[in-house]
Design an enzyme around this catalytic site. Structure first.
Site, PDB file in Angstrom:
ATOM      1  CE1 TYR A   1      47.228  -3.346 -75.822  1.00 42.81           C
ATOM      2  CE2 TYR A   1      48.984  -3.645 -77.430  1.00 42.81           C
ATOM      3  CZ  TYR A   1      48.248  -2.826 -76.596  1.00 42.81           C
ATOM      4  OH  TYR A   1      48.542  -1.491 -76.531  1.00 42.81           O
TER       5      TYR A   1
ATOM      6  CE  LYS B   1      61.324  -6.168-106.919  1.00 45.88           C
ATOM      7  NZ  LYS B   1      60.305  -6.824-107.760  1.00 45.88           N
TER       8      LYS B   1
END
Length: 379
Positions: A260, A35
């Site tokens: 940032y 999955k």
């Protein structure tokens, strides 16, 4: 030419991991869990490698995954189990590709029986995880009887899932195991041929009593340690290597910042390498000022904030000799050094599963077999 972010997946490592887990299972069938795009490794190539390693079942979480897996394999004979909840719209998608499905309510079982549509059903008991499945063994018995009594339905399995298998020494694992066993073994006695299954990767490696008829390893087939420690301790080979490269170099003088928010301010002259990978690729923002990578076989610290497309590293260590285009390894080995998914996970207090499944489609995948070409390469 360098690729900005590349995940190289060794399918032969997956094959060997599955073979090692099959030996551990000691006769129980192996259902490889693929999955979430094979935990970030590529669903179809990983599934093929798992089958070569000895898996006889595959498991996914959704109907869409079952559809895509069947199409990618091109093989109608491989058994695919869908673990997850299926809406009324999703159920036919799973059944159209011959997937086994999970059921735990009488209402759903009766509706499937009334439809007359053929389906293989696995009844789920919630033995303590507290998500899907019924907690009530009496209700689970009722679901079993509805399925077993319906002409079109086949009672294929009875199963559960553990909450604390990866927490060795806890008592709840044993409580869940006893609860499941008390319900499931009478089901199998009354309905011979029903497969009992409970063990995920951690349970498979932890306790043979959890193996029953089928084991469901997921994270371990990719060479990730289900206990979050060291894959080598479990004789597992990490299959995924994540690399990028030095795209820019600049000197930061004392007081200059990188990234940032100015989360890194140079205390002295510092050589900063910008590497083009970021949270848009799945490299977690939480790794700011705490992550590491490998350059020329040495660990380099991530400095400043992880942005969407770039990260910055301090490469000013004496003798490192960083230059444009140099390979940077974020997961994997370089020289004598290695950074594992477990190392990355510990740095930000998460689990190795999340590190690899977080890698986005923007990260190119390259599949190989011990460095050589493979028929599955590029799929």
């Amino acid at each position: 030419m360098a690729v900005r972010a590349l995940a190289r997946v060794n399918l032969c490592a997956i094959e060997r991991n599955v073979a090692r887990l099959a030996r551990e299972a000691n006769g129980s069938a192996v259902c490889a869990v693929v999955k979430a795009d094979g935990y970030g490794h590529g669903m179809v190539p990983s599934a093929r490698a798992a089958l070569r390693g000895g898996a006889t079942w595959l498991a996914v979480a959704t109907a869409g995954e079952a559809r895509d897996l069947r199409a990618g394999l091109g093989d109608d004979a491989v058994r695919i189990l869908v673990f997850g909840a299926l809406s009324d719209a999703e159920l036919p998608v799973a059944l159209d590709v011959g997937a086994d499905v999970s059921v735990w309510t009488v209402a759903r079982a009766e509706a499937m029986a009334a439809s007359g549509r053929a389906a293989r059903v696995h009844v789920k008991l919630d033995s303590g995880l507290g998500r899907l499945g019924t907690r009530d063994a009496t209700e689970a018995d009722a679901v079993v009887e509805v399925v077993a009594g319906a002409d079109a339905l086949e009672l294929a399995g009875a199963w559960t899932h553990f909450a604390t298998a990866d927490e060795r020494g806890d008592h709840f694992f044993g409580e869940q195991l006893a609860r499941f066993k008390a319900w499931a073994e009478p089901v199998r006695a009354a309905h011979p041929g029903v497969l009992l299954h409970a063990a995920n990767s951690a349970a498979l490696l932890r306790d043979p009593a959890s193996h029953f008829d089928l084991v469901r390893p997921g994270v371990a087939i990719y060479g990730l340690d289900p206990f979050g420690e060291d894959p080598a301790q479990r004789d597992l080979e990490p299959a995924l290597e994540l690399t990028s490269y030095v795209a820019a170099l600049k000197t930061a003088e004392a007081g200059d910042s990188a990234g940032y928010g100015r989360r890194f301010v140079a205390a002295r002259e510092t050589l900063i390498a910008t590497v083009p990978i970021g949270y848009g690729d799945g490299w977690r923002r939480a790794l700011g000022n705490t992550g590491e990578a490998l350059l020329h076989g040495r660990r380099i610290p991530l400095v400043g904030t992880v942005s969407m497309d770039n990260v910055t590293f301090d490469v000013s260590a004496a003798g490192l000799g960083a230059k444009l285009g140099d390979d940077v390894v974020l997961i994997g080995a370089q020289g004598a050094e290695q950074i594992t998914a477990e190392d990355v996970a510990r740095a930000i207090d998460t689990i190795n599963y999340e590190i690899t499944t977080a890698l986005t489609a923007r990260v190119a995948r390259e599949h190989h077999c011990d460095g050589a070409g493979t028929p599955d390469a590029g799929t």
